[in-house]
Motif scaffolding. Structure first.
Motif, mmCIF file in Angstrom:
data_model
loop_
_atom_site.group_PDB
_atom_site.id
_atom_site.type_symbol
_atom_site.label_atom_id
_atom_site.label_comp_id
_atom_site.label_asym_id
_atom_site.label_seq_id
_atom_site.Cartn_x
_atom_site.Cartn_y
_atom_site.Cartn_z
ATOM 1 N N LEU A 181 0.839 -1.198 0.000
ATOM 2 C CA LEU A 181 0.000 0.000 0.000
ATOM 3 C C LEU A 181 0.876 1.251 0.000
ATOM 4 N N THR A 182 0.309 2.322 -0.505
ATOM 5 C CA THR A 182 0.982 3.621 -0.470
ATOM 6 C C THR A 182 0.182 4.567 0.414
ATOM 7 N N GLY A 183 0.787 5.678 0.761
ATOM 8 C CA GLY A 183 0.081 6.669 1.547
ATOM 9 C C GLY A 183 -1.166 7.157 0.838
ATOM 10 N N ALA A 184 -1.097 7.315 -0.484
ATOM 11 C CA ALA A 184 -2.246 7.799 -1.243
ATOM 12 C C ALA A 184 -3.429 6.840 -1.156
ATOM 13 N N ASP A 185 -3.164 5.546 -0.982
ATOM 14 C CA ASP A 185 -4.253 4.568 -0.868
ATOM 15 C C ASP A 185 -5.127 4.828 0.358
ATOM 16 N N LEU A 186 -4.604 5.532 1.334
ATOM 17 C CA LEU A 186 -5.289 5.688 2.616
ATOM 18 C C LEU A 186 -6.071 6.992 2.709
ATOM 19 N N ARG A 187 -6.065 7.770 1.658
ATOM 20 C CA ARG A 187 -6.634 9.116 1.699
ATOM 21 C C ARG A 187 -8.081 9.141 2.183
ATOM 22 N N ASP A 188 -8.888 8.176 1.767
ATOM 23 C CA ASP A 188 -10.318 8.209 2.080
ATOM 24 C C ASP A 188 -10.692 7.327 3.276
ATOM 25 N N GLU A 189 -9.708 6.822 3.986
ATOM 26 C CA GLU A 189 -9.992 5.892 5.077
ATOM 27 C C GLU A 189 -10.183 6.618 6.414
ATOM 28 N N ALA A 190 -10.997 6.018 7.263
ATOM 29 C CA ALA A 190 -11.100 6.471 8.655
ATOM 30 C C ALA A 190 -10.013 5.755 9.458
ATOM 31 N N PHE A 191 -9.385 6.478 10.380
ATOM 32 C CA PHE A 191 -8.244 5.946 11.107
ATOM 33 C C PHE A 191 -8.603 5.662 12.566
ATOM 34 N N ILE A 192 -8.051 4.579 13.063
ATOM 35 C CA ILE A 192 -8.088 4.259 14.497
ATOM 36 C C ILE A 192 -6.666 4.410 14.999
ATOM 37 N N LEU A 193 -6.463 5.321 15.943
ATOM 38 C CA LEU A 193 -5.113 5.708 16.339
ATOM 39 C C LEU A 193 -4.863 5.492 17.827
ATOM 40 N N TRP A 194 -3.582 5.394 18.171
ATOM 41 C CA TRP A 194 -3.163 5.464 19.566
ATOM 42 C C TRP A 194 -3.307 6.912 20.040
ATOM 43 N N PRO A 195 -3.669 7.138 21.296
ATOM 44 C CA PRO A 195 -3.621 8.507 21.826
ATOM 45 C C PRO A 195 -2.196 9.040 21.732
ATOM 46 N N ARG A 196 -2.048 10.297 21.420
ATOM 47 C CA ARG A 196 -0.707 10.853 21.241
ATOM 48 C C ARG A 196 0.139 10.729 22.504
ATOM 49 N N ALA A 197 -0.492 10.810 23.678
ATOM 50 C CA ALA A 197 0.263 10.741 24.929
ATOM 51 C C ALA A 197 0.949 9.392 25.119
ATOM 52 N N PHE A 215 -2.641 14.536 2.555
ATOM 53 C CA PHE A 215 -3.900 14.617 3.300
ATOM 54 C C PHE A 215 -3.643 14.497 4.792
ATOM 55 N N SER A 216 -4.617 14.909 5.564
ATOM 56 C CA SER A 216 -4.585 14.721 7.013
ATOM 57 C C SER A 216 -5.536 13.593 7.361
ATOM 58 N N PRO A 217 -5.124 12.660 8.231
ATOM 59 C CA PRO A 217 -5.976 11.504 8.516
ATOM 60 C C PRO A 217 -7.260 11.910 9.240
ATOM 61 N N ARG A 218 -8.333 11.233 8.879
ATOM 62 C CA ARG A 218 -9.629 11.435 9.550
ATOM 63 C C ARG A 218 -9.744 10.399 10.656
ATOM 64 N N THR A 219 -9.729 10.849 11.901
ATOM 65 C CA THR A 219 -9.725 9.931 13.038
ATOM 66 C C THR A 219 -11.142 9.499 13.380
ATOM 67 N N ALA A 220 -11.394 8.197 13.279
ATOM 68 C CA ALA A 220 -12.701 7.669 13.670
ATOM 69 C C ALA A 220 -12.764 7.481 15.172
ATOM 70 N N MET A 221 -11.714 6.869 15.746
ATOM 71 C CA MET A 221 -11.651 6.616 17.176
ATOM 72 C C MET A 221 -10.197 6.471 17.595
ATOM 73 N N GLU A 222 -9.956 6.589 18.904
ATOM 74 C CA GLU A 222 -8.673 6.242 19.487
ATOM 75 C C GLU A 222 -8.869 5.058 20.418
ATOM 76 N N GLY A 223 -7.825 4.237 20.559
ATOM 77 C CA GLY A 223 -7.893 3.088 21.457
ATOM 78 C C GLY A 223 -6.708 3.077 22.390
ATOM 79 N N ALA A 224 -6.963 2.830 23.661
ATOM 80 C CA ALA A 224 -5.896 2.890 24.651
ATOM 81 C C ALA A 224 -5.001 1.656 24.634
ATOM 82 N N ASP A 225 -5.431 0.579 23.951
ATOM 83 C CA ASP A 225 -4.614 -0.637 23.894
ATOM 84 C C ASP A 225 -4.815 -1.302 22.546
#
Length: 302
Positions: A181-197, A215-225
């Motif tokens: 995959l490339t970064g461009a492939d992810l442009r339209d995806e919702a992201f699940i991310l770690w909290p920045r802290a 693009f800037s990622p669209r965050t759907a949710m964050e998960g603590a683990d």
């Protein structure tokens, strides 16, 4: 200095009440007051401000609390080590580890330490990088396995290996059949991310990778683990950039894919510069051997 004085001081500092602290310590209030006065004379500063209605810590007393606690922790550690040696053991290590390393380098590190030092007692705790660094500085951990930590005062960092970022996505996702995959492939995806802290550098690497693709990622949710995050991926809520070590989890309903030009994060061994752990050379050697093994497995594709 009598350590009983430190114990009494910390009890009063916690409760800010001489009567309650005396009851807790099993002594009379006058005896406790005498101990605190002895300690204040030895230090040369008032630790508590006393009135008929309340007890408060002075500025000197508040500053002394973490120092007194650290002295008692280090003393307990030294006594435990001596007892272990006397009993034929080789010491005690409190090791912290990020979750991803529990799927790669940490199990091998522990196994090799046991092989090298059969009498070694090991306590292993899963912690994110920032709390591990704090625990190392406070003397609450002896070793840490951390990720891309910034050099911190009092903490030594030893690089073990670098691993690329991969993408976790639902098994039936439209991108799941692409080998790379490339970064461009992810442009339209919702992201699940770690909290920045949890790990600022890795979080910023994700943002930087997306921004480099325009693009800037669209965050759907964050998960603590990781369990939460992969559960959300499996449910189709979004995709999730993760360190490659997590691809070993083989979570049902989730597939991991490589990313072109993916940034790398570094897994490191960390310890307090002011209080290096028992058998540090053995720990570094065991971690280095295991990191080499992990890298070889990754290169082989298994």
């Amino acid at each position: 200095m009598d350590t009983d004085l430190l114990t009494s001081f910390l009890e009063v500092a916690q409760r800010l009440h001489f009567g309650h602290a005396a009851d807790r310590l099993g002594m009379t209030q006058p005896a406790l007051s005498h101990q605190i006065r002895r300690l204040e004379r030895q230090i040369g500063a008032a630790l508590f401000a006393r009135t008929s209605r309340q007890v408060t810590l002075t500025a000197a007393g508040a500053a002394f609390v973490p120092q007194a606690r650290r002295v008692l922790v280090e003393l307990e550690r030294a006594v435990a080590h001596c007892r272990s040696i006397a009993a034929g053991g080789t010491g005690h290590l409190r090791i912290g580890s990020i979750g991803a390393a529990l799927n790669s380098v940490t199990p091998g590190l522990v196994r090799r330490l046991y092989e090298r030092l059969p009498g070694l007692a090991i306590q292993l705790t899963q912690l994110d990088t920032p709390p591990q660094l704090a625990a190392l500085r406070a003397g609450e951990l002896d070793l840490g396995v951390v990720r891309s930590a910034d050099p911190a005062t009092g903490v030594t960092l030893f690089d073990l290996f670098a691993e690329p970022m991969m993408l976790a996505l639902p098994a039936g996702h439209r991108l799941a059949t692409k080998p790379l995959l490339t970064g461009a492939d992810l442009r339209d995806e919702a992201f699940i991310l770690w909290p920045r802290a949890t790990n600022p550098l890795f979080h910023d690497q994700v943002l930087g990778y997306c921004q480099a693709a325009g693009f800037s990622p669209r965050t759907a949710m964050e998960g603590a683990d990781i369990e939460t995050q992969l559960g959300l991926v499996s449910a189709g809520i979004g995709v999730s950039p993760q360190p490659a070590s997590f691809s070993n989890l083989a979570r049902s309903g989730v597939t991991f894919k490589s990313l072109r030009d993916a940034p790398e994060s570094v897994v490191q061994l960390a310890w307090s510069r002011s209080a290096p752990p028992v058998r540090l050379d053995d720990a570094v050697a065991a971690a280095t051997e295991t990191a080499t093994e992990v890298a070889a497995v990754r290169l082989s594709g298994h």
